[in-house]
Design a protein around this motif. Structure first.
Motif, PDB file in Angstrom:
ATOM      1  N   LEU A 404      59.485 -28.723  27.732  1.00 19.12           N
ATOM      2  CA  LEU A 404      59.045 -29.855  26.900  1.00 19.12           C
ATOM      3  C   LEU A 404      58.891 -31.011  27.707  1.00 19.12           C
ATOM      4  CD1 LEU A 404      61.049 -29.544  23.348  1.00 19.12           C
ATOM      5  CD2 LEU A 404      58.717 -28.714  23.849  1.00 19.12           C
ATOM      6  N   ASN A 405      58.454 -30.873  29.120  1.00 21.32           N
ATOM      7  CA  ASN A 405      58.520 -31.816  29.953  1.00 21.32           C
ATOM      8  C   ASN A 405      57.241 -32.834  30.144  1.00 21.32           C
ATOM      9  OD1 ASN A 405      60.870 -31.675  31.113  1.00 21.32           O
ATOM     10  ND2 ASN A 405      60.127 -29.788  32.451  1.00 21.32           N
ATOM     11  N   ALA A 406      55.864 -32.135  29.783  1.00 19.03           N
ATOM     12  CA  ALA A 406      54.642 -32.959  29.597  1.00 19.03           C
ATOM     13  C   ALA A 406      55.140 -34.078  28.599  1.00 19.03           C
ATOM     14  CB  ALA A 406      53.491 -31.995  29.182  1.00 19.03           C
ATOM     15  N   ALA A 407      54.232 -35.206  28.510  1.00 22.76           N
ATOM     16  CA  ALA A 407      54.553 -36.368  27.875  1.00 22.76           C
ATOM     17  C   ALA A 407      54.353 -36.060  26.476  1.00 22.76           C
ATOM     18  CB  ALA A 407      53.620 -37.347  28.244  1.00 22.76           C
ATOM     19  N   GLU A 408      53.223 -35.355  26.035  1.00 22.67           N
ATOM     20  CA  GLU A 408      52.901 -34.958  24.557  1.00 22.67           C
ATOM     21  C   GLU A 408      54.301 -34.184  23.926  1.00 22.67           C
ATOM     22  OE1 GLU A 408      49.356 -33.515  21.482  1.00 22.67           O
ATOM     23  OE2 GLU A 408      48.980 -34.434  23.440  1.00 22.67           O
ATOM     24  N   ALA A 409      54.496 -33.028  25.028  1.00 15.53           N
ATOM     25  CA  ALA A 409      55.667 -32.168  24.394  1.00 15.53           C
ATOM     26  C   ALA A 409      57.049 -32.994  24.416  1.00 15.53           C
ATOM     27  CB  ALA A 409      55.668 -31.185  25.304  1.00 15.53           C
ATOM     28  N   GLY A 410      57.014 -33.828  25.297  1.00 15.55           N
ATOM     29  CA  GLY A 410      58.388 -34.626  25.247  1.00 15.55           C
ATOM     30  C   GLY A 410      58.378 -35.351  24.017  1.00 15.55           C
ATOM     31  N   GLY A 411      57.364 -35.988  23.665  1.00 14.46           N
ATOM     32  CA  GLY A 411      57.343 -36.822  22.201  1.00 14.46           C
ATOM     33  C   GLY A 411      57.461 -35.827  21.362  1.00 14.46           C
ATOM     34  N   LEU A 412      56.988 -34.554  21.229  1.00  9.06           N
ATOM     35  CA  LEU A 412      57.334 -33.747  20.179  1.00  9.06           C
ATOM     36  C   LEU A 412      58.966 -33.621  20.003  1.00  9.06           C
ATOM     37  CD1 LEU A 412      54.656 -30.974  20.595  1.00  9.06           C
ATOM     38  CD2 LEU A 412      54.747 -32.406  18.656  1.00  9.06           C
ATOM     39  N   GLY A 413      59.400 -33.327  21.146  1.00  8.05           N
ATOM     40  CA  GLY A 413      61.030 -33.224  21.269  1.00  8.05           C
ATOM     41  C   GLY A 413      61.701 -34.502  20.615  1.00  8.05           C
ATOM     42  N   GLU A 414      61.041 -35.682  20.917  1.00  5.29           N
ATOM     43  CA  GLU A 414      62.011 -36.920  20.292  1.00  5.29           C
ATOM     44  C   GLU A 414      61.857 -37.015  18.962  1.00  5.29           C
ATOM     45  OE1 GLU A 414      63.812 -38.707  21.823  1.00  5.29           O
ATOM     46  OE2 GLU A 414      63.321 -37.926  23.801  1.00  5.29           O
TER      47      GLU A 414
END
Length: 582
Positions: A404-414
Motif C-alpha cells: 500500500l505504498n503507491a499514492a492511490e493505494a496509500g489513500g485506500l489504506g487511510e
C-alpha cells in the motif's frame, strides 16, 4: 517470457482491469527534511475477478486447493518465476500468494494471488509481476548488506531499524530495467521511517519509500464527535476464542503487565517499559485531565487504555478471519505500542507496518491544541485507525506488508482505517454521521474535510475528487471512507443492525456483512490496488461469501459517488450500474 498462457475450461473474466493507470496508482513520493525528493515506481497490477469462478487445470487427480491455485499461477505467469509465499484458508475462500523471483532473487512488491471458492474454482487473479524486463542486473551484489547499511545511514542521516531485515531484491524501474538493490529500513533523525533502496552495485540510493502511516489531518469544523474520555472498570474483556490465554500471557506465562502475545504496551516516556498491574489481575490507573499528560500516573492510564483498545481490535478482527494463519499480530510479532511517545513530535499517531513475522510499531502522540494537552491513546478511534493500517497492510499481498505504498493505494489504506473506526463507533440504527479526532483536535469537525455521512449535502465527495493534483493520502482516503460509510448504511438498511457484531461474526445484521466484505476484499485485491481494484474486490467478496446477493446494492453505492461500472483511471465521475441492476 514471464507471462504464459494458462489452461482453462471456461471463457474470459467477467471484469478485467486493463486501462491506462494514473501515476498516483504507480508512484509514490517522499520528501526528506533536507529538501531531497524521491519518487518510487510501483508496477501496475493486473486484477481479474470471475464471479462464480473458473475451472483451472489440476496438477493431479485429487489436488488440493493450494495445488490447484499454484498450477493456475504457474500456467499464467511462468513456472520458472513463481515462488510460493503463503496461503490463507478462510471460511469461504482459499488464497494462494506467490512472489516473482529471477535468478533466485525476489522482485520488490511483485506479488500474485488467486482466490478459490469452496468448489475449488478460481474466483479472482491478480499480479504485479514484471512481465518482460528490458534488462536484469546480475544477481550477485558488489556491495554487502553491511556496506549498504553504512552508506545509507550516512547518506540519509538515519539509523537502520533494529530487528528488521535488510533484503536483497530486484527493483523494477519505470523504464523496465531491474536493478539489484539492498532494501534498508531506516529511522531518519527527522522522525520518518523509510525503506531506502540502494543500488547493490554502485552504492547509490535509488529511491526511498515511506514506511510511516500516520494520522496527519485536514480539518474543517463541520460536525461533532463524542470525546472518549470516560473510564469504566471493564471485567474480563479477553475473547476466549481469539485470545484463549488472555492478553497478558507470553509463552504460557502471565507477565502481569501490558506485555502480551498480541500487543506490548510501552510507556514511552518511562524507559519504554510495559505498565504493571495495580493489584492482582487489575490495571486501575485513574486519569487526571487537569495535569500534564506526560505525568507518570496519566501515562500509565493511557498505556492501559491503548493496550485495551488494540487487544479488543485484535479479538474483533480475529473473529472475521484476521487470525495467525492470515498474518495477524500474534505470537512472535505482536504490535509494539508506544504511548505518549515523543519520538515523532506531537499532534499525530504513526503506524510502521512490517511483514508477517516481524513486529510493527504503533506510536500515539500528545495533541497540543488544549492546555493541558490530550493524549491520543485516550481517543479510541485514533488507536483503531492506526491498528487498521496493520490489518490492511498485512492482508493485501498475503503478509508482505508493503503493498500500500503507491499514492492511490496509500489513500485506500487511510480510507479503510477511518472506515473501521467508523464501524466500531456505530452502536444502533440508523447509521450516524461520523467524525474522527474531534477530541484530540478539540474541534467538532475533527481531522477530515467533511464528516462521513449518508447525506450528500453533508458530504458531497465523488470520484472526480481524485482528478486534481492533490496526492496527499488522507485527502484521497476520505472518498474511500465515505463510500464505505455508505456501503455500511445500505447494508444495515437492508439487513438490520447486529448489536453483538463485535463478538459474533455469524449474525445477520448488515454491519456483520460489511466487516466480512472488508476483510475478504483485502485478501482478494492485488498489490498496489487502485480504487477500481478495491471496488471489484468488494464486489467479488460478496460473490464469494453471499453468492452475489448484494451485487446491485453495492454497485448502486459505488455508482452514487461516481465509481460506476464504466469508471476508469482518469477519475472522471461515472454513475453507470450493470444492466441487470437497472
Amino acid at each position: 517470457m514471464f507471462f504464459a498462457l494458462f489452461a482453462l475450461t471456461v471463457a474470459a473474466p467477467v471484469w478485467a482491469i486493463r486501462l491506462p493507470f494514473h501515476s498516483w496508482s504507480t508512484h509514490s513520493t517522499v520528501s526528506l527534511s533536507d529538501g531531497s525528493r524521491y519518487v518510487a515506481y510501483h508496477p501496475p497490477p493486473v486484477f481479474e475477478v470471475y464471479d462464480t469462478g473458473l475451472t483451472a487445470r489440476l496438477t493431479a487427480r485429487g489436488s488440493s486447493h493450494k495445488e490447484a491455485g499454484l498450477a493456475f499461477l504457474r500456467d499464467r505467469l511462468g513456472a520458472e518465476t513463481v515462488q510460493f509465499k503463503s496461503s490463507l484458508e478462510g471460511d469461504v475462500t482459499t488464497h494462494i500468494y506467490v512472489t516473482q523471483q529471477i535468478h533466485g532473487v525476489p522482485v520488490h512488491n511483485a506479488v500474485a494471488n488467486v482466490a478459490l471458492n469452496k468448489a475449488g474454482k478460481i474466483t479472482s487473479f491478480s499480479s504485479s509481476f514484471v512481465p518482460s524486463p528490458r534488462s536484469v542486473a546480475p544477481s550477485t551484489p558488489t556491495l554487502t548488506a553491511e556496506d549498504a547499511v553504512r552508506r545509507v545511514e550516512e547518506a540519509l542521516n538515519g539509523a537502520v531499524v533494529a530487528d528488521h531485515p535488510v533484503d536483497l531484491e530486484y527493483y523494477a524501474q519505470e523504464s523496465g530495467d531491474l536493478l539489484l538493490v539492498h532494501g534498508v529500513p531506516l529511522d531518519l533523525t527527522s522522525g520518518q521511517r523509510v525503506l531506502a533502496l540502494m543500488n547493490a552495485e554502485t552504492g547509490d540510493v535509488v529511491t526511498v519509500i515511506n514506511q510511516t502511516l500516520d494520522l496527519t489531518y485536514r480539518a474543517v469544523p463541520l460536525a461533532k464527535n463524542v470525546p472518549v474520555d470516560n473510564f469504566e472498570l471493564i471485567v474480563d474483556p479477553e475473547d476466549p476464542l481469539a485470545s484463549p490465554n488472555g492478553w497478558t500471557t507470553v509463552n504460557g506465562i502471565d507477565t502481569h503487565s501490558t506485555n502480551g502475545t498480541n500487543v506490548i504496551g510501552h510507556a514511552y516516556l518511562f524507559a519504554s517499559k510495559p505498565v504493571n498491574e495495580t493489584s492482582p489481575g487489575a490495571y486501575d490507573y485513574p486519569y487526571d485531565f487537569t495535569i500534564d499528560p506526560k505525568t507518570r500516573s496519566d501515562v500509565n492510564a493511557a498505556t492501559v487504555n491503548g493496550f485495551y483498545v488494540v487487544n479488543m481490535m485484535h479479538d474483533i478482527t480475529y473473529h472475521y478471519g484476521f487470525t495467525e494463519n492470515a498474518f495477524n499480530f500474534q505470537g512472535n510479532d505482536p504490535i509494539r505500542l508506544f504511548v505518549t511517545s515523543t519520538a515523532y513530535g506531537t499532534n499525530n499517531a504513526n503506524f510502521f507496518p512490517s511483514r508477517d513475522g516481524v513486529s510493527p510499531q504503533l506510536h500515539v502522540l500528545v495533541w497540543t491544541y488544549t492546555t493541558p494537552g490530550h493524549d491520543g491513546a485516550l481517543e479510541n478511534d485514533i488507536v483503531i485507525h492506526e491498528y487498521t493500517h496493520g490489518l490492511s497492510t498485512r492482508l493485501t499481498g498475503g503478509g508482505v506488508g508493503t503493498c500500500l505504498n503507491a499514492a492511490e493505494a496509500g489513500g485506500l489504506g487511510e480510507g479503510w482505517s477511518d472506515a473501521v473506526a467508523d464501524w466500531v463507533s456505530q452502536t444502533s440504527l440508523p447509521i450516524k454521521d461520523y467524525v474522527i479526532g474531534s477530541w484530540a483536535k478539540n474541534i467538532t469537525g475533527g481531522f477530515r474535510s467533511q464528516p462521513y455521512s449518508t447525506s450528500f449535502a453533508v458530504n458531497n465527495q465523488t470520484f472526480s475528487r481524485l482528478a486534481g493534483n492533490n496526492t496527499e493520502v488522507h485527502w484521497i482516503g476520505e472518498l474511500w471512507a465515505e463510500v464505505l460509510h455508505l456501503q455500511l448504511a445500505a447494508l444495515v438498511d437492508k439487513y438490520g443492525f447486529s448489536e453483538d457484531a463485535k463478538t459474533n461474526p455469524n449474525g445477520s445484521g448488515g454491519n456483520v456483512l460489511w466487516l466480512h466484505l472488508l476483510i475478504d476484499a483485502l485478501s482478494i485485491q492485488p498489490c498496489s490496488p487502485t480504487f477500481l481494484d478495491a471496488r471489484l474486490a468488494w464486489i467479488q467478496a460478496d460473490a464469494n461469501r453471499y453468492a452475489g446477493a448484494n451485487k446491485c446494492l453495492l454497485w448502486n453505492v459505488f455508482a452514487s459517488r461516481g465509481i460506476g461500472i464504466n469508471a476508469n483511471s482518469s477519475h472522471t465521475d461515472n454513475f453507470d450500474i450493470p444492466a441487470e441492476c437497472s
